[in-house]
Design an enzyme around this catalytic site. Structure first.
Site, short mmCIF file in Angstrom:
data_model
loop_
_atom_site.label_atom_id
_atom_site.label_comp_id
_atom_site.label_asym_id
_atom_site.label_seq_id
_atom_site.Cartn_x
_atom_site.Cartn_y
_atom_site.Cartn_z
N LYS A 42 11.19 -1.18 3.45
CA LYS A 42 11.41 -0.54 2.22
C LYS A 42 12.44 0.34 2.32
O LYS A 42 12.89 0.91 3.42
CB LYS A 42 10.02 0.31 1.77
CG LYS A 42 10.08 0.79 0.39
CD LYS A 42 8.94 1.35 -0.01
CE LYS A 42 8.79 1.97 -1.42
NZ LYS A 42 7.59 2.59 -1.75
N SER A 69 5.26 0.71 -5.62
CA SER A 69 6.72 0.96 -5.74
C SER A 69 7.18 -0.08 -4.55
O SER A 69 8.21 -0.42 -4.41
CB SER A 69 7.24 2.24 -5.49
OG SER A 69 6.85 2.78 -4.30
N SER A 88 1.40 2.92 -3.45
CA SER A 88 2.38 1.81 -3.38
C SER A 88 2.61 0.99 -2.39
O SER A 88 3.41 0.22 -2.40
CB SER A 88 3.72 2.99 -3.55
OG SER A 88 4.29 3.25 -4.58
N1 GLN Z 1 2.87 4.59 -8.75
C1 GLN Z 1 2.70 5.93 -8.11
C2 GLN Z 1 3.63 6.70 -8.69
O1 GLN Z 1 4.51 6.34 -9.70
C3 GLN Z 1 2.59 5.80 -6.69
C4 GLN Z 1 4.00 5.79 -6.08
C5 GLN Z 1 3.83 5.53 -4.67
O2 GLN Z 1 2.91 5.49 -3.96
N2 GLN Z 1 5.13 5.89 -3.89
O3 GLN Z 1 4.16 7.72 -8.15
#
Ligand code: GLN
Length: 455
Positions: free
Chosen positions: A52, A127, A151
Site C-alpha cells: 500500500k 482504504s 481498511s
Molecule cells: N474507513 C475508515 C476511515 O475512513 C478506516 C480507514 C482505515 O482503516 N485506514 O477512516
C-alpha cells in the site's frame, strides 16, 4: 530469475483495475534487480508482495494516494519492508488507496478510483482497495495494507480475499505514514489464510524504532487443526441486527453451522457499547489525523504549490490544493474536537467510550470465549459513487471493523460465500497477541466453507 518478469507481467495485466500506482517500466526494472539480490534462503523467497502506498519504500515513491506527496521518494523504508526483503520477498510495486488511508471505497485517491475485479461498476472497498484488488485478481499472492478502522478487513471482504489486522503493537509502525497513531497497524491481504499468515509472521516482532511495538518474538504460525474441538466462539448479538443484509446473514449462519460441525462451542455474547463505536472512532481518528497531517506544509515533504506571497499563504495554498476533500474534512473535524472549547465534550468523552468498548471485549473473553465471529461488513461491495456524497453512509461500512482497532485486538476477514456473485466476508476477532488462535480457527473454517458459493 525469469519469475520476476512473469510477476511484472501479471501486475501490468491487471492495469484496468487502476490498483497499482507504480509505472510499468519502474516496476519491471526494480523487480528484476530485486530478484537478483533476493535472499534464496528466506522463508518468502521469490514471493511478490505488493505494498500500500502509505508504507515507505526505497524502491518506489510513497504518495499515500495524495497530491501533496506526488513524486515523494522516502529516504528510508518501513521496518515491515526491511523484514520482507530479509525473508526473500519481492516488493511488487505500490498500491492505490484512499488518500492517507481515509475512506472505505478507494474512491478518495488523487490518482483515480480502483475498480472491483469482479464488477467494474463497484468499489473494491478501502482504504487498502488497490492491495485487495490485486490479490483478488491473482496478480500477487499477498499484499500489505494498513488498518486504522477496517481498511484491510473491509476491502478483503468486498474482494473475496483474506485480510488480517494484528494486535496493536504486534507489527512495527515505523515507516507507515501516520493517520491515527493509536489505531494504525500494518496488515496483510492474502489469497489464502496461509499466505496472509506467513507474511504477517515475517513482518511481526520487536523493533527498537517504534516505541509502541511490543518487545515480543515474531508470531509463530499454528498448524492446520483437524477440528475446532475446545474452541468457544462468541457471537456478539449487536453485530447481527435485524436489518442485516439477508444474504450476509445466511452466509454467516452457514459458517457458524460449520464451526459447530467442526466441534466448536458457539454462544451468544453481548458487547453493549457497540452502537457508540463509529461515533467514537470518527472523533478519535480525525483528532489524531489533524495532528499527524500538520507536517505537510509544502516545506518538508513533497511538492510546493505556487501562488503564495508569504509563509502562511504557502501553507494555505499547499494544503488547500494538495489535500482532497475527505482529508480536509477530517482535519477540520479533528481540529474542532481538540479545540479548547470542545475537547471535553468530544475528545475526552470519545476516549472514555473507547475504554468501555475495550472493556466489553475483555468481559466477553473473561467469560470463557476464545474468539468472536461476526460479519465483516453489513453488505457486499457497493456501487462507485453510491456513498460519495454521503460521508456518514460511507462511515457506516466500518461499523463492524472499527471496534477491533479501538480495543487494539487482532481481527481478520475471510471469504464465506457470495451473493449474486459478490463476495461476503466473515470476521474473527481474537484476544490480544493470540493471533495464533485466530489463525488456527481460520485455517479450519477455510477448509470447509464454500467461499465462492452463493449463500
Ligand atoms: N474507513 C475508515 C476511515 O475512513 C478506516 C480507514 C482505515 O482503516 N485506514 O477512516
Amino acid at each position: 530469475m525469469s519469475d520476476a518478469r512473469a510477476v511484472a507481467d501479471r501486475l501490468i495485466k491487471a492495469k484496468r483495475l487502476n490498483a497499482l500506482l507504480t509505472p510499468a517500466k519502474d516496476l519491471r526494472k526494480s523487480l528484476l534487480a530485486q530478484a537478483e539480490a533476493a535472499r534464496t534462503t528466506g522463508v518468502l523467497y521469490g514471493m511478490p508482495v505488493a505494498v500500500k502506498d502509505n508504507i515507505c519504500t526505497l524502491e518506489f515513491t510513497t504518495t499515500c494516494g495524495s497530491k501533496i506527496l506526488e513524486g515523494y521518494q522516502s529516504p528510508y523504508e518501513a521496518t515491515a519492508i526491511t523484514k520482507l526483503k530479509a525473508a526473500g520477498a519481492l516488493i511488487a510495486g505500490k498500491t492505490n488507496c484512499d488518500e492517507f488511508a481515509m475512506g472505505s471505497s478507494t474512491e478518495h485517491s488523487a490518482y483515480g478510483r480502483v475498480i472491483h475485479p469482479l464488477d467494474k461498476a463497484r468499489v473494491p472497498g478501502g482504504s487498502s482497495g488497490g492491495s485487495a484488488a490485486l490479490v483478488a485478481a491473482g496478480a500477487v499472492p499477498a499484499a500489505l495494507g494498513s488498518d486504522t478502522g477496517g481498511s484491510v478487513r473491509q476491502p478483503a471482504a468486498f474482494c473475496g480475499v483474506v485480510g488480517m489486522k494484528p494486535t496493536y503493537g504486534r507489527v512495527s509502525r515505523y515507516g507507515l505514514v501516520a493517520f491515527g497513531s493509536s489505531l494504525d497497524q500494518i496488515g496483510v491481504l492474502g489469497r489464502s489464510v496461509h499466505d496472509a499468515a506467513r507474511v504477517l509472521s515475517v513482518i511481526s516482532g520487536r523493533d527498537a524504532r517504534d516505541s509502541t511495538c511490543e518487545d515480543r518474538d515474531p508470531l509463530r504460525l499454528p498448524t492446520v487443526p483437524e477440528s475446532l474441538q475446545g474452541f468457544v466462539i462468541g457471537l456478539p448479538k449487536e453485530y447481527f441486527p435485524a436489518e442485516l443484509d439477508p444474504a450476509v446473514k445466511r452466509a454467516c449462519d452457514r459458517a457458524i453451522r460449520m464451526m459447530k460441525e467442526l466441534g466448536a462451542a458457539v454462544r451468544e455474547v453481548s458487547l453493549p457499547h457497540t452502537p457508540y463505536a463509529v461515533p467514537t472512532y470518527y472523533v478519535i481518528a480525525p483528532a489524531e489525523a489533524s495532528s499527524n497531517l500538520a507536517r505537510y506544509d509544502g516545506v518538508r515533504y513533497g511538492p510546493r504549490f505556487d501562488g503564495h506571497q508569504d509563509l502562511h499563504a504557502l501553507y494555505r495554498t499547499t494544503r488547500g490544493q494538495g489535500f482532497g476533500p475527505e482529508v480536509r474534512r477530517r482535519i477540520l473535524v479533528g481540529t474542532y474536537v481538540l479545540s479548547a472549547g470542545y475537547y471535553d465534550a468530544y475528545y475526552r468523552r470519545a476516549q472514555q467510550m473507547r475504554a468501555l468498548i475495550a472493556q466489553d471485549f475483555r468481559n466477553a473473553f473473561d467469560r470463557g470465549v476464545d474468539l468472536l465471529f461476526t460479519p465483516t461488513v453489513p453488505a457486499p461491495a457497493f456501487k462507485a459513487g453510491e456513498k460519495l456524497s454521503d460521508p456518514i453512509a460511507m462511515y457506516m461500512s466500518d461499523i463492524f471493523t472499527v471496534t477491533a482497532n479501538l480495543a487494539g485486538l487482532p481481527a481478520m476477514s475471510l471469504p464465506i460465500g457470495r451473493v449474486k456473485g459478490l463476495p461476503i466476508g466473515g470476521q474473527l476477532i481474537g484476544q490480544a497477541f493470540l493471533e495464533d488462535e485466530m489463525i488456527e480457527a481460520a485455517y479450519a473454517l477455510e477448509r470447509v466453507v464454500p467461499a465462492t458459493d452463493e449463500a
